[in-house]
Structures are given as structure tokens and as C-alpha cells.
Motif scaffolding. Structure first.
Motif, short mmCIF file in Angstrom:
data_model
loop_
_atom_site.label_atom_id
_atom_site.label_comp_id
_atom_site.label_asym_id
_atom_site.label_seq_id
_atom_site.Cartn_x
_atom_site.Cartn_y
_atom_site.Cartn_z
N LYS A 53 0.74 -1.25 -0.20
CA LYS A 53 -0.01 0.01 -0.02
C LYS A 53 0.84 1.42 -0.04
O LYS A 53 0.36 2.37 -0.06
CB LYS A 53 -0.95 0.06 1.03
N GLY A 54 1.97 1.14 0.38
CA GLY A 54 3.02 2.25 0.13
C GLY A 54 3.77 2.53 1.72
O GLY A 54 3.84 1.51 2.27
N SER A 55 4.63 3.63 1.76
CA SER A 55 5.04 3.80 2.98
C SER A 55 4.29 4.09 4.33
O SER A 55 3.48 4.97 4.21
CB SER A 55 6.05 5.29 2.79
N VAL A 56 4.45 3.36 5.21
CA VAL A 56 3.77 3.42 6.39
C VAL A 56 3.84 4.66 6.94
O VAL A 56 2.77 5.41 7.54
CB VAL A 56 4.12 2.18 7.33
N PHE A 57 4.89 5.42 7.21
CA PHE A 57 5.20 6.54 8.00
C PHE A 57 4.52 7.68 7.18
O PHE A 57 3.87 8.59 7.69
CB PHE A 57 6.38 6.56 8.37
N GLN A 58 4.91 7.49 5.80
CA GLN A 58 4.13 8.67 4.90
C GLN A 58 2.73 8.61 4.95
O GLN A 58 2.33 9.86 4.79
CB GLN A 58 4.90 8.63 3.31
N ILE A 59 2.04 7.50 4.65
CA ILE A 59 0.56 7.42 4.57
C ILE A 59 0.28 8.07 6.35
O ILE A 59 -0.86 8.40 6.38
CB ILE A 59 0.21 5.93 4.35
N ALA A 60 0.87 7.59 7.24
CA ALA A 60 0.63 7.90 8.68
C ALA A 60 0.41 9.45 8.82
O ALA A 60 -0.24 10.01 9.41
CB ALA A 60 1.14 7.21 9.48
N ILE A 61 1.38 10.17 8.24
CA ILE A 61 1.61 11.43 8.33
C ILE A 61 0.32 12.04 7.63
O ILE A 61 -0.20 12.93 8.10
CB ILE A 61 3.07 12.14 7.57
#
Length: 158
Positions: A53-61
Motif C-alpha cells: 500500500k506504500g510507505s507506512v510512515f508517509q501514509i500515517a503523516i
């Protein structure tokens, strides 16, 4: 009757009347801490977790910023605010915990503590959601206000 700001003198729930307050620059920083078990941490590369689904931390941001902007829709007596800025920083500490700091700023008659707290919380929940396939031993340990400026009084956690 009460010193709670969201209760009137008869004890009924009310939105705080900010019409007489002074417009000032206000800022708040909140922090959420997320414990990640080893099976999740093993997936860490270059300071982030990459999934299909992509970068976990970037999506969390992104999720945290979106949530901070919607705080007035989520918390019943919060004023709807047009934030001047919202920034989320995600780091790993020495204990291999994810540290999520959300700072919200506005020039207004009311503060942004709830926006910062909601932003940090939703970023933490997003990390949980994106990593739960690896482990259900993820723990969102705490969410707390770190600092606020503007308004009646400033606050800084020791």
C-alpha cells in the motif's frame, strides 16, 4: 456550578463562546508512542516500513494531517478550525518505539490542542492498521499534550 469549560452554569453541555477572546497565534504539539514488535521492526528499511500500500510512515503523516483538519467534526464541542499549519514528524527512539509528534498552529480565538492530539492519535492508528497483518502485538502506548502556546496560559511538559 462547574469549572469545566464545556458545561454551563446549570451543568448542561455547551460549546465555549470564544466571541470575546483575543486573536493570538496558538500552537500545540502532541505525541503518540507506538510499540512495534520485532516481526514488524524487521521490515524496517531506511527509517520506514514499506508495504504494497506504500510507505507506512508517509501514509500515517497524511492521515494525521487529514484528521487534525477534521477535529471539529470528530469531537462534539470543538470549534471547527481552519489550521494555518499541521506538521507530523515520525521517528524511532532508542527503545525501538515509534514517536509521533503532531504540531498544529493557528492564529485564532481558540487553541489547537485537540487538533494536535487527534493528528497524533490517527497517525498512530494508521501505523497499527498498516502493520497489523505482521503482528497484533502492536501497542499504542500513550498520547499526550507536550506543549501549547497562546491563549490564557502556555504549557510545556517537563
Amino acid at each position: 456550578m462547574s469549572e469545566f469549560s464545556h458545561l454551563d452554569n446549570t451543568g448542561k453541555a455547551t460549546m465555549v463562546d470564544v466571541s470575546e477572546k483575543t486573536i493570538t497565534r496558538r500552537s500545540a504539539t502532541a505525541r503518540s508512542m507506538v510499540y512495534l514488535p520485532n516481526e514488524v521492526l524487521k521490515q524496517l528499511t531506511n527509517g520506514d516500513l514499506q508495504t504494497k500500500k506504500g510507505s507506512v510512515f508517509q501514509i500515517a503523516i497524511i492521515a494525521g494531517i487529514m484528521a487534525a483538519k477534521k477535529t471539529g467534526d470528530l469531537i462534539p464541542l470543538c470549534h471547527p478550525l481552519g489550521l494555518d499549519n499541521c506538521k507530523i514528524d515520525i521517528q524511532l527512539n532508542d527503545d525501538q518505539e515509534v514517536v509521533i509528534d503532531c504540531t498544529a498552529t493557528i492564529t485564532a480565538k481558540t487553541g489547537v490542542e485537540m487538533e494536535a492530539l487527534v493528528g497524533a492519535s490517527i497517525a498512530a492508528l494508521t501505523i497499527y492498521d498498516m502493520c497489523k497483518a505482521l503482528s497484533h502485538d502492536i501497542v499504542i502506548k500513550e498520547t499526550k499534550l507536550i506543549e501549547k502556546t497562546g491563549g490564557k496560559r502556555d504549557f510545556k511538559r517537563a
